[in-house]
Design a protein around this motif. Structure first.
Motif: not given
Length: 364
Positions: A1-10, A22-37
């Protein structure tokens, strides 16, 4: 299955207010479309700062934030097409409910007829069709929060952000609103990023939960995986109720290890995050996984303990037991399974399976 491009990316996002801490340190986060995160964590963990950088109310010190593939870093908040719901509702007191809901549409210069239609649809969605003429001061807390929700959704944003939106409500209303927001998410396929410090709220509402601590994500997973399979001692301690026992690793055998307790007893556990033989470790065991007395005899681990107190809580009994060097070891069991002959001061055997106890890093 093709990997869906993240809707939101940090991507490698950092935030510092003073150039040092640093209040936020090197944040890498992918959020999917339609997701409740849900971003979950204690005060000062970086969750709200991360949300505010996504909203545009804070600027990232370094790194990139994208929405739908487009870079957000230099976009002002009103151009990000993001709906926002705050804890304090942030309704305009001098405007009626209808005018509050219409405000984002006026800002976007929609035609008057279109505004009226969209406001009616939004109020119907939150079951407040007949409240359009009222002012915020004439509404209850729950009604005001519904209006804030309608205002955030009325312009059909790509993304909805919620910052502790139910924090000011009482328990019963809070639980009701949790389900309302969850149902709206499912019905309209919204993408929601939600901030809370309430772990039961996060488990109830989310597709995934990102647990923050000291500016970093400790674990991001489904609610079930976070509860059943915490990756470190902080997550185990923060998500749900949890017994923590400190011991020393005696041996490691593939997926399991043997841990010596301060009282000399030895416990077999899943080796999840263990440094090595001779090292200190934290054992994590959920209170509902523990069996008492005769019921414990077929368990992989059987230790002795003494009952300090027990509390009747309607559907279950909660016992506090002194065992394995811990004076506040908790056992929870349904009332129907509890032996009423057990009394405070009784000594009894306590047991659990080796796959229900996780050997983790030491909690700092």
């Amino acid at each position: 299955m093709k990997q869906q491009t993240p809707f939101v990316q940090f991507r490698n996002v950092q935030k510092s207010y003073d150039g040092e801490t640093l209040i936020v340190k090197d944040l890498n986060l992918n959020i999917r479309r339609g997701e409740f995160l849900t971003l979950l964590g204690p005060s000062g963990s970086g969750k709200t700062t991360s949300l505010m950088m996504l909203a545009g109310f804070e600027t990232a010190t370094s790194g990139e934030i994208t929405l739908g593939g487009k870079l957000l870093n230099n976009q002002p908040p009103h151009k990000r097409d993001i709906g926002m719901v705050f804890q304090n509702y942030a309704l305009f007191p001098h405007m009626t409910v209808a005018e509050n809901v219409a405000f984002p549409l006026f800002v976007r210069r929609l035609a008057k007829a279109d505004i009226q239609e969209k406001v009616q649809e939004a109020l119907a969605m939150i079951k407040m069709d007949s409240f359009g003429h009222r002012y915020p001061a004439q509404l209850s807390g729950g009604q005001q929060q519904r209006v804030a929700l309608a205002r955030a959704l009325v312009f059909e944003p790509k993304l909805v952000l919620m910052d502790e939106p139910l924090g000011a409500l009482d328990k019963q209303l809070r639980e009701h609103m949790q389900m309302e927001i969850k149902h709206l998410h499912e019905k309209f396929g919204l993408t929601i990023v939600y901030v809370t410090h309430d772990q039961s709220e996060a488990l109830t509402m989310s597709d995934r939960v990102a647990v923050f601590h000291k500016g970093e994500i400790q674990q991001i997973d489904s609610p079930k995986a976070l509860y059943e399979e915490p990756k470190n001692a902080f997550v185990a301690q923060f998500i749900g109720e949890n017994n923590r026992l400190q011991g020393v690793v005696e041996s490691i055998d593939n997926a399991h290890c043997l841990v010596r307790m301060p009282d000399g007893s030895q416990i077999k556990a899943l080796s999840v995050n263990v440094a090595g033989r001779g090292e200190q470790t934290t054992l994590s065991i959920r209170p509902e996984r523990i069996l008492l007395g005769a019921a414990s005899q077929n368990c992989d681990n059987i230790v002795q303990g003494q009952v300090k107190e027990f509390i009747y809580l309607g559907d279950h009994i909660r016992l506090c037991i002194h065992t394995c060097g811990s004076s506040d070891f908790i056992v929870k069991m349904p009332v129907s399974q509890f032996d009423p002959s057990i009394k405070i001061g009784d000594k009894l055997s306590i047991g659990w399976q080796k796959d229900h106890v996780r050997a983790l890093d030491m909690l700092d």
